[in-house]
Scaffold this motif. Sequence first.
Motif, PDB file in Angstrom:
ATOM      1  N   LEU A 118      -9.235  -6.499   4.969  1.00 34.58           N
ATOM      2  CA  LEU A 118      -8.609  -5.340   4.351  1.00 34.58           C
ATOM      3  C   LEU A 118      -7.137  -5.237   4.736  1.00 34.58           C
ATOM      4  N   GLN A 119      -6.284  -5.021   3.744  1.00 35.69           N
ATOM      5  CA  GLN A 119      -4.886  -4.710   3.984  1.00 35.69           C
ATOM      6  C   GLN A 119      -4.665  -3.224   3.730  1.00 35.69           C
ATOM      7  N   PHE A 120      -3.506  -2.707   4.085  1.00 29.84           N
ATOM      8  CA  PHE A 120      -3.257  -1.277   3.905  1.00 29.84           C
ATOM      9  C   PHE A 120      -3.409  -0.860   2.446  1.00 29.84           C
ATOM     10  N   GLU A 121      -3.014  -1.719   1.539  1.00 28.48           N
ATOM     11  CA  GLU A 121      -3.120  -1.382   0.117  1.00 28.48           C
ATOM     12  C   GLU A 121      -4.570  -1.295  -0.357  1.00 28.48           C
ATOM     13  N   ASP A 122      -5.479  -1.848   0.429  1.00 29.91           N
ATOM     14  CA  ASP A 122      -6.903  -1.789   0.068  1.00 29.91           C
ATOM     15  C   ASP A 122      -7.572  -0.485   0.490  1.00 29.91           C
ATOM     16  N   ILE A 123      -6.923   0.285   1.373  1.00 28.90           N
ATOM     17  CA  ILE A 123      -7.505   1.541   1.848  1.00 28.90           C
ATOM     18  C   ILE A 123      -7.212   2.623   0.822  1.00 28.90           C
ATOM     19  N   ASN A 124      -8.112   2.771  -0.142  1.00 28.36           N
ATOM     20  CA  ASN A 124      -7.952   3.742  -1.218  1.00 28.36           C
ATOM     21  C   ASN A 124      -9.313   4.305  -1.598  1.00 28.36           C
ATOM     22  N   LYS A 130      -8.544   7.391   8.475  1.00 29.96           N
ATOM     23  CA  LYS A 130      -7.388   8.121   7.938  1.00 29.96           C
ATOM     24  C   LYS A 130      -6.321   8.333   9.009  1.00 29.96           C
ATOM     25  N   GLN A 131      -6.760   8.609  10.214  1.00 32.41           N
ATOM     26  CA  GLN A 131      -5.839   8.847  11.332  1.00 32.41           C
ATOM     27  C   GLN A 131      -4.996   7.607  11.617  1.00 32.41           C
ATOM     28  N   VAL A 132      -5.635   6.447  11.676  1.00 30.52           N
ATOM     29  CA  VAL A 132      -4.932   5.190  11.952  1.00 30.52           C
ATOM     30  C   VAL A 132      -4.009   4.828  10.784  1.00 30.52           C
ATOM     31  N   TYR A 133      -4.505   5.008   9.572  1.00 27.38           N
ATOM     32  CA  TYR A 133      -3.729   4.722   8.361  1.00 27.38           C
ATOM     33  C   TYR A 133      -2.445   5.553   8.330  1.00 27.38           C
ATOM     34  N   ARG A 134      -2.581   6.845   8.687  1.00 30.70           N
ATOM     35  CA  ARG A 134      -1.431   7.755   8.674  1.00 30.70           C
ATOM     36  C   ARG A 134      -0.405   7.364   9.739  1.00 30.70           C
ATOM     37  N   GLU A 135      -0.877   6.963  10.921  1.00 30.13           N
ATOM     38  CA  GLU A 135       0.063   6.595  11.982  1.00 30.13           C
ATOM     39  C   GLU A 135       0.818   5.321  11.632  1.00 30.13           C
ATOM     40  N   ALA A 136       0.149   4.386  10.970  1.00 29.98           N
ATOM     41  CA  ALA A 136       0.834   3.151  10.557  1.00 29.98           C
ATOM     42  C   ALA A 136       1.979   3.459   9.602  1.00 29.98           C
ATOM     43  N   ARG A 137       1.806   4.494   8.785  1.00 32.42           N
ATOM     44  CA  ARG A 137       2.854   4.871   7.825  1.00 32.42           C
ATOM     45  C   ARG A 137       3.943   5.726   8.462  1.00 32.42           C
ATOM     46  N   GLU A 138       3.539   6.753   9.199  1.00 29.94           N
ATOM     47  CA  GLU A 138       4.501   7.750   9.659  1.00 29.94           C
ATOM     48  C   GLU A 138       5.173   7.405  10.983  1.00 29.94           C
ATOM     49  N   VAL A 139       4.518   6.621  11.820  1.00 24.11           N
ATOM     50  CA  VAL A 139       5.074   6.289  13.135  1.00 24.11           C
ATOM     51  C   VAL A 139       5.666   4.886  13.144  1.00 24.11           C
ATOM     52  N   ASP A 140       4.900   3.910  12.640  1.00 27.11           N
ATOM     53  CA  ASP A 140       5.357   2.509  12.706  1.00 27.11           C
ATOM     54  C   ASP A 140       5.952   2.009  11.398  1.00 27.11           C
ATOM     55  N   HIS A 141       5.890   2.830  10.333  1.00 27.58           N
ATOM     56  CA  HIS A 141       6.536   2.513   9.055  1.00 27.58           C
ATOM     57  C   HIS A 141       6.118   1.136   8.522  1.00 27.58           C
ATOM     58  N   LEU A 142       4.820   0.865   8.604  1.00 26.60           N
ATOM     59  CA  LEU A 142       4.310  -0.422   8.127  1.00 26.60           C
ATOM     60  C   LEU A 142       3.976  -0.394   6.638  1.00 26.60           C
ATOM     61  N   HIS A 143       3.903   0.795   6.065  1.00 23.08           N
ATOM     62  CA  HIS A 143       3.659   0.914   4.624  1.00 23.08           C
ATOM     63  C   HIS A 143       4.129   2.304   4.186  1.00 23.08           C
ATOM     64  N   ASN A 144       4.234   2.499   2.887  1.00 31.63           N
ATOM     65  CA  ASN A 144       4.607   3.811   2.337  1.00 31.63           C
ATOM     66  C   ASN A 144       3.588   4.246   1.283  1.00 31.63           C
ATOM     67  N   LEU A 145       2.331   3.918   1.551  1.00 32.70           N
ATOM     68  CA  LEU A 145       1.257   4.176   0.596  1.00 32.70           C
ATOM     69  C   LEU A 145       0.571   5.514   0.876  1.00 32.70           C
ATOM     70  N   GLY A 154      -2.953   5.972  -0.069  1.00 37.67           N
ATOM     71  CA  GLY A 154      -4.309   5.681  -0.530  1.00 37.67           C
ATOM     72  C   GLY A 154      -5.360   6.665  -0.064  1.00 37.67           C
ATOM     73  N   THR A 155      -5.119   7.311   1.080  1.00 40.15           N
ATOM     74  CA  THR A 155      -6.109   8.269   1.604  1.00 40.15           C
ATOM     75  C   THR A 155      -5.849   9.693   1.117  1.00 40.15           C
ATOM     76  N   ALA A 156      -4.828   9.874   0.260  1.00 39.18           N
ATOM     77  CA  ALA A 156      -4.474  11.222  -0.199  1.00 39.18           C
ATOM     78  C   ALA A 156      -5.319  11.680  -1.382  1.00 39.18           C
ATOM     79  N   HIS A 157      -6.136  10.800  -1.936  1.00 40.19           N
ATOM     80  CA  HIS A 157      -6.998  11.186  -3.066  1.00 40.19           C
ATOM     81  C   HIS A 157      -7.877  12.363  -2.670  1.00 40.19           C
ATOM     82  N   LYS A 158      -8.087  13.297  -3.595  1.00 42.32           N
ATOM     83  CA  LYS A 158      -8.817  14.532  -3.278  1.00 42.32           C
ATOM     84  C   LYS A 158     -10.263  14.274  -2.837  1.00 42.32           C
ATOM     85  N   ASN A 159     -10.806  13.126  -3.208  1.00 49.02           N
ATOM     86  CA  ASN A 159     -12.193  12.818  -2.820  1.00 49.02           C
ATOM     87  C   ASN A 159     -12.293  11.912  -1.595  1.00 49.02           C
ATOM     88  N   PHE A 160     -11.143  11.529  -1.056  1.00 47.57           N
ATOM     89  CA  PHE A 160     -11.133  10.714   0.169  1.00 47.57           C
ATOM     90  C   PHE A 160     -11.229  11.692   1.346  1.00 47.57           C
TER      91      PHE A 160
END
Length: 356
Positions: free
Chosen positions: A159-165, A194-209, A211-217
């Motif tokens: 799984l890559q970050f883009e796959d977490i949706n 979701k916690q790890v996914y968010r930290e990769a984006r907001e702290v380490d800036h590894l992606h700007n996706l 995918g976990t923001a969907h209302k059913n996620f």
Amino acid sequence: MIKFYLATPQRERSAIILSVTFKGKQYRRTTKESTLVKFWNPQRQRVRVCRENRLANCTNDALELWCQAAQRAEVYFKKGYTIPSSRDFFEVVDEEYYKALERPVPSINTPESPSGYYSDYFERYIARYADARSIITIRHYRTVLNKLKQYEKMIRCRLQFEDININFYNQFRIWIYRQGYSDNYFGSLIKVIKQVYREAREVDHLHNLNGTAHKNFITVAKESDPVYLSVDELMKLYRLRITKNTVLNEWPDLCGEKAVRQRIATCELVRNRFLIGAFSGMRVSDFSRFSESNIVDGMIMMRTRKTDTPIAIPLHPVIQRILESDFDLSKTISDRLYQATGENGRNRRKSDNMRT
């Protein structure tokens, strides 16, 4: 070939044995895990997950770690031409098993560390907080990561970050439920993902996706049935005399005076530790390590293991009487046995209610 089986399937509870056949030699040893025999699934070689057996997930996670450790040991010894002794083989198995629990991994900032794979980042996330968060929390992170790796193995894709949706969420949920896990267990996995996914984006800036923001996620959860003992029931337990007859009525298969004495001592230990927890309101992880050094001027003073928060609790008279009865606080018991004892008690109370 790696498999698990019960050491004593004819009894009510049995230890779980790890068996490895390697280069024509068989290696067998206990996993230090156990289960009620009625919950064992010999086809899957795992413990059945159901409402009556809430410890199953923990046991199965441990068995999965033992299986992976044995696989790595096989890879290690394939490099040589000699057949390892049982002692040498299990030394490597143990090393791999405990390394998996608290495995040191590269720093977040290591240039050669891949950043595209979600599980690679998850490893480094665990390393980041290994010393900052409780052992219980870190173990839960490791459990979530192991589940993700099992899922990757099943779909034959990393799984890559883009796959977490939301597509991942739905497929992962189906896979978890097919294994018999509950909504609450699935929710605990998603919360960390979701916690790890968010930290990769907001702290380490590894992606700007997003995918976990969907209302059913969402982190699903269901209310569990509250089970408790009244003060009258707790006092009845406190006054109960645990005798030879009491023990043999519950465990008729016990053989010999020594076994009976040991079971009486264990029951008294569990009973007193449980009452200390009940009359103090502490978590299992705290009252199981409570000692006389924590008593200061009639108060229980300690820091909680889960949140590292200082607490001060008045010493209840029942706890005081237990301590005055020469109860040895240095003797401890595992969290899992406390939980198993609680499950047995709840099941017995349900049976009693059905008979009355």
